[in-house]
Design a protein around this motif. Structure first.
Motif, PDB file in Angstrom:
ATOM      1  N   ASN A   1       0.827  -1.202   0.000  1.00  0.00           N
ATOM      2  CA  ASN A   1       0.000   0.000   0.000  1.00  0.00           C
ATOM      3  C   ASN A   1       0.868   1.261   0.000  1.00  0.00           C
ATOM      4  N   ASN A   2       1.975   1.178  -0.687  1.00  0.00           N
ATOM      5  CA  ASN A   2       2.975   2.246  -0.825  1.00  0.00           C
ATOM      6  C   ASN A   2       3.671   2.626   0.485  1.00  0.00           C
ATOM      7  N   LYS A   3       3.556   1.808   1.520  1.00  0.00           N
ATOM      8  CA  LYS A   3       4.263   2.035   2.783  1.00  0.00           C
ATOM      9  C   LYS A   3       5.459   1.094   2.852  1.00  0.00           C
ATOM     10  N   ILE A   4       6.616   1.640   3.129  1.00  0.00           N
ATOM     11  CA  ILE A   4       7.846   0.846   3.194  1.00  0.00           C
ATOM     12  C   ILE A   4       7.838  -0.021   4.445  1.00  0.00           C
ATOM     13  N   PHE A   5       8.160  -1.310   4.259  1.00  0.00           N
ATOM     14  CA  PHE A   5       8.360  -2.180   5.407  1.00  0.00           C
ATOM     15  C   PHE A   5       9.782  -2.730   5.456  1.00  0.00           C
ATOM     16  N   ALA A   6      10.560  -2.556   4.371  1.00  0.00           N
ATOM     17  CA  ALA A   6      11.963  -3.002   4.380  1.00  0.00           C
ATOM     18  C   ALA A   6      12.723  -2.345   3.234  1.00  0.00           C
ATOM     19  N   THR A   7      14.032  -2.241   3.408  1.00  0.00           N
ATOM     20  CA  THR A   7      14.926  -1.800   2.333  1.00  0.00           C
ATOM     21  C   THR A   7      16.151  -2.709   2.327  1.00  0.00           C
ATOM     22  N   ILE A   8      16.827  -2.737   1.188  1.00  0.00           N
ATOM     23  CA  ILE A   8      18.075  -3.505   1.072  1.00  0.00           C
ATOM     24  C   ILE A   8      19.236  -2.532   0.920  1.00  0.00           C
ATOM     25  N   HIS A   9      20.284  -2.769   1.685  1.00  0.00           N
ATOM     26  CA  HIS A   9      21.541  -2.029   1.576  1.00  0.00           C
ATOM     27  C   HIS A   9      22.547  -3.006   0.964  1.00  0.00           C
ATOM     28  N   GLU A  10      22.494  -3.111  -0.362  1.00  0.00           N
ATOM     29  CA  GLU A  10      23.240  -4.155  -1.065  1.00  0.00           C
ATOM     30  C   GLU A  10      24.738  -4.101  -0.810  1.00  0.00           C
ATOM     31  N   LYS A  11      25.326  -2.925  -0.839  1.00  0.00           N
ATOM     32  CA  LYS A  11      26.787  -2.854  -0.678  1.00  0.00           C
ATOM     33  C   LYS A  11      27.247  -3.294   0.712  1.00  0.00           C
ATOM     34  N   ASP A  12      26.355  -3.221   1.697  1.00  0.00           N
ATOM     35  CA  ASP A  12      26.699  -3.635   3.061  1.00  0.00           C
ATOM     36  C   ASP A  12      26.171  -5.030   3.409  1.00  0.00           C
ATOM     37  N   ASN A  13      25.474  -5.669   2.452  1.00  0.00           N
ATOM     38  CA  ASN A  13      24.885  -6.988   2.652  1.00  0.00           C
ATOM     39  C   ASN A  13      23.999  -7.031   3.901  1.00  0.00           C
ATOM     40  N   ARG A  14      23.160  -6.007   4.002  1.00  0.00           N
ATOM     41  CA  ARG A  14      22.227  -5.973   5.118  1.00  0.00           C
ATOM     42  C   ARG A  14      20.898  -5.394   4.650  1.00  0.00           C
ATOM     43  N   ALA A  15      19.905  -5.571   5.488  1.00  0.00           N
ATOM     44  CA  ALA A  15      18.576  -5.042   5.202  1.00  0.00           C
ATOM     45  C   ALA A  15      18.109  -4.237   6.394  1.00  0.00           C
ATOM     46  N   MET A  16      17.246  -3.283   6.111  1.00  0.00           N
ATOM     47  CA  MET A  16      16.565  -2.553   7.168  1.00  0.00           C
ATOM     48  C   MET A  16      15.129  -3.049   7.155  1.00  0.00           C
ATOM     49  N   ILE A  17      14.655  -3.463   8.323  1.00  0.00           N
ATOM     50  CA  ILE A  17      13.271  -3.877   8.468  1.00  0.00           C
ATOM     51  C   ILE A  17      12.627  -2.924   9.474  1.00  0.00           C
ATOM     52  N   LYS A  18      11.490  -2.359   9.075  1.00  0.00           N
ATOM     53  CA  LYS A  18      10.817  -1.348   9.892  1.00  0.00           C
ATOM     54  C   LYS A  18       9.881  -2.033  10.889  1.00  0.00           C
TER      55      LYS A  18
ATOM     56  N   ASN B   1       2.556  -4.335  10.192  1.00  0.00           N
ATOM     57  CA  ASN B   1       2.513  -2.954  10.685  1.00  0.00           C
ATOM     58  C   ASN B   1       2.223  -1.958   9.563  1.00  0.00           C
ATOM     59  N   ALA B   2       2.639  -2.284   8.334  1.00  0.00           N
ATOM     60  CA  ALA B   2       2.485  -1.359   7.206  1.00  0.00           C
ATOM     61  C   ALA B   2       1.219  -1.604   6.392  1.00  0.00           C
ATOM     62  N   ALA B   3       0.688  -2.806   6.430  1.00  0.00           N
ATOM     63  CA  ALA B   3      -0.454  -3.181   5.593  1.00  0.00           C
ATOM     64  C   ALA B   3      -1.739  -2.513   6.082  1.00  0.00           C
TER      65      ALA B   3
END
Length: 118
Positions: A31-48, A100-102
């Motif tokens: 629903n256009n709300k971010i629940f995660a992003t990928i930080h590819e160069k650091d091999n990690r993800a952010m989860i909200k 949480n985002a849905a």
């Protein structure tokens, strides 16, 4: 332990999840709300996560799961080191962030599907 492609598949497996750019990062949204992003160069993800969920996940392994430094981390933004975190933990965290985002109706449908029959 999960790689970038596996994380992407896990995130996109959530109902109505889609990948869109967020500045220089791939983001995953419902629903256009971010629940995660990928930080590819650091091999990690952010989860909200919520701050409470963040504290629960961080207790698993503080070297692999920790708040994003600064303001965003105080609101639940949490880094997951993909080379150190088990797939099951990532699936649980992504599901919680997605819930949480849905939209409420979609989240309720998802929760009802996940419940075992009584």
């Amino acid at each position: 332990m999960v790689n970038i492609d596996a994380f992407r598949k896990l995130a996109l497996a959530m109902p109505l999840a889609e990948e869109k750019p967020h500045f220089h990062l791939p983001s995953f949204r419902v629903n256009n709300k971010i629940f995660a992003t990928i930080h590819e160069k650091d091999n990690r993800a952010m989860i909200k996560l919520s701050p409470v969920d963040q504290s629960v996940f961080c207790a698993i392994d503080k070297t692999a799961i920790y708040p994003v430094p600064g303001y965003w981390g105080t609101g639940g933004a949490t880094f997951f080191e993909l080379s150190k975190v088990k797939k099951a933990v990532l699936k649980d965290a992504l599901a919680q962030a997605w819930l949480n985002a849905a939209p409420k109706k979609l989240a309720e449908e998802y929760k009802n599907k996940k419940r075992p029959p009584q």
